[in-house]
Design a protein around this motif. Structure first.
Motif, PDB file in Angstrom:
ATOM      1  N   ASN A 171      31.680  30.665  45.253  1.00  0.00           N
ATOM      2  CA  ASN A 171      33.131  30.546  45.221  1.00  0.00           C
ATOM      3  C   ASN A 171      33.747  29.769  46.369  1.00  0.00           C
ATOM      4  O   ASN A 171      34.920  29.429  46.317  1.00  0.00           O
ATOM      5  CB  ASN A 171      33.763  31.944  45.157  1.00  0.00           C
ATOM      6  CG  ASN A 171      33.599  32.532  43.780  1.00  0.00           C
ATOM      7  OD1 ASN A 171      34.305  32.164  42.854  1.00  0.00           O
ATOM      8  ND2 ASN A 171      32.614  33.402  43.628  1.00  0.00           N
ATOM      9  N   CYS A 172      32.965  29.524  47.400  1.00  0.00           N
ATOM     10  CA  CYS A 172      33.607  28.775  48.490  1.00  0.00           C
ATOM     11  C   CYS A 172      32.766  27.630  49.023  1.00  0.00           C
ATOM     12  O   CYS A 172      33.300  26.667  49.544  1.00  0.00           O
ATOM     13  CB  CYS A 172      34.013  29.699  49.631  1.00  0.00           C
ATOM     14  SG  CYS A 172      32.647  30.177  50.666  1.00  0.00           S
ATOM     15  N   CYS A 173      31.461  27.694  48.891  1.00  0.00           N
ATOM     16  CA  CYS A 173      30.658  26.700  49.600  1.00  0.00           C
ATOM     17  C   CYS A 173      29.934  25.714  48.703  1.00  0.00           C
ATOM     18  O   CYS A 173      29.816  24.548  49.038  1.00  0.00           O
ATOM     19  CB  CYS A 173      29.624  27.383  50.488  1.00  0.00           C
ATOM     20  SG  CYS A 173      30.341  28.667  51.496  1.00  0.00           S
TER      21      CYS A 173
END
Ligand SMILES: [Zn+2]
Length: 179
Positions: A171-173
């Motif tokens: 979800n972020c990286c």
């Protein structure tokens, strides 16, 4: 030794972290059993309790917990899947070997027991890490011993942790790295 909980969650999470080009060959078409394949491979070494149940001989943590078996298993399964799927033998071989090895690594990182004969038949030596991530299981204490609850709670915490890391990564990286 970790239970199927830690082994299967580790296999699942590890498969998600491996490069897509390595896993896409097992994960599509009729072999599309979703995430079942890495989970199956990750828990496979512990199926050695079956011949132990049938014959009464001691099999558990024997030959299926050796590198030579990991290589043989990956070669046979890799060949079978690539033959029927008409896909890359090398990729499935490598994918299977990495997931299978995760089982051996987790067993090495467990307290108690004598370890695993990783390099059998070259040597009969039992290998075991001096650093333990998983607590020992005391089979002899019966089903309802408190130590089992500690063990299961520890494995569930470990599973939640690595799934959370995977979730954070997705979800972020991961998008940042693939840009
Ligand atoms: Zn095992």
């Amino acid at each position: 030794m970790p239970s199927p909980i830690a082994h299967s969650v580790s296999g699942y999470v590890l498969a998600k972290f491996l490069p897509k080009k390595l896993s896409k060959d097992y994960a599509s078409h009729w072999w599309n059993l979703g995430n079942f394949y890495p989970v199956f491979v990750a828990i496979f070494p512990d199926f050695d309790f079956l011949p132990q149940l049938i014959t009464g001989e001691r099999f558990h943590r024997g030959i299926t917990h050796t590198l030579i078996f990991a290589i043989g298993f990956s070669l046979i399964v890799g060949w079978l899947i690539s033959y029927f799927r008409k896909s890359s033998f090398k990729k499935i071989l490598l994918f299977t070997f990495i997931i299978y090895s995760s089982h051996l690594l987790l067993d090495l990182l467990t307290a108690g027991g004598s370890g695993v004969q990783l390099l059998w038949p070259l040597t009969d030596t039992f290998f075991k890490s001096t650093i333990s991530v998983f607590p020992a299981v005391h089979h002899s204490r019966g089903v309802f011993d408190l130590s089992h609850f500690i063990f299961i709670a520890w494995e569930l915490s470990y599973s939640v942790l690595i799934v959370s890391i995977l979730w954070l990564w997705n979800n972020c990286c991961s998008s940042k790295f693939s840009e």
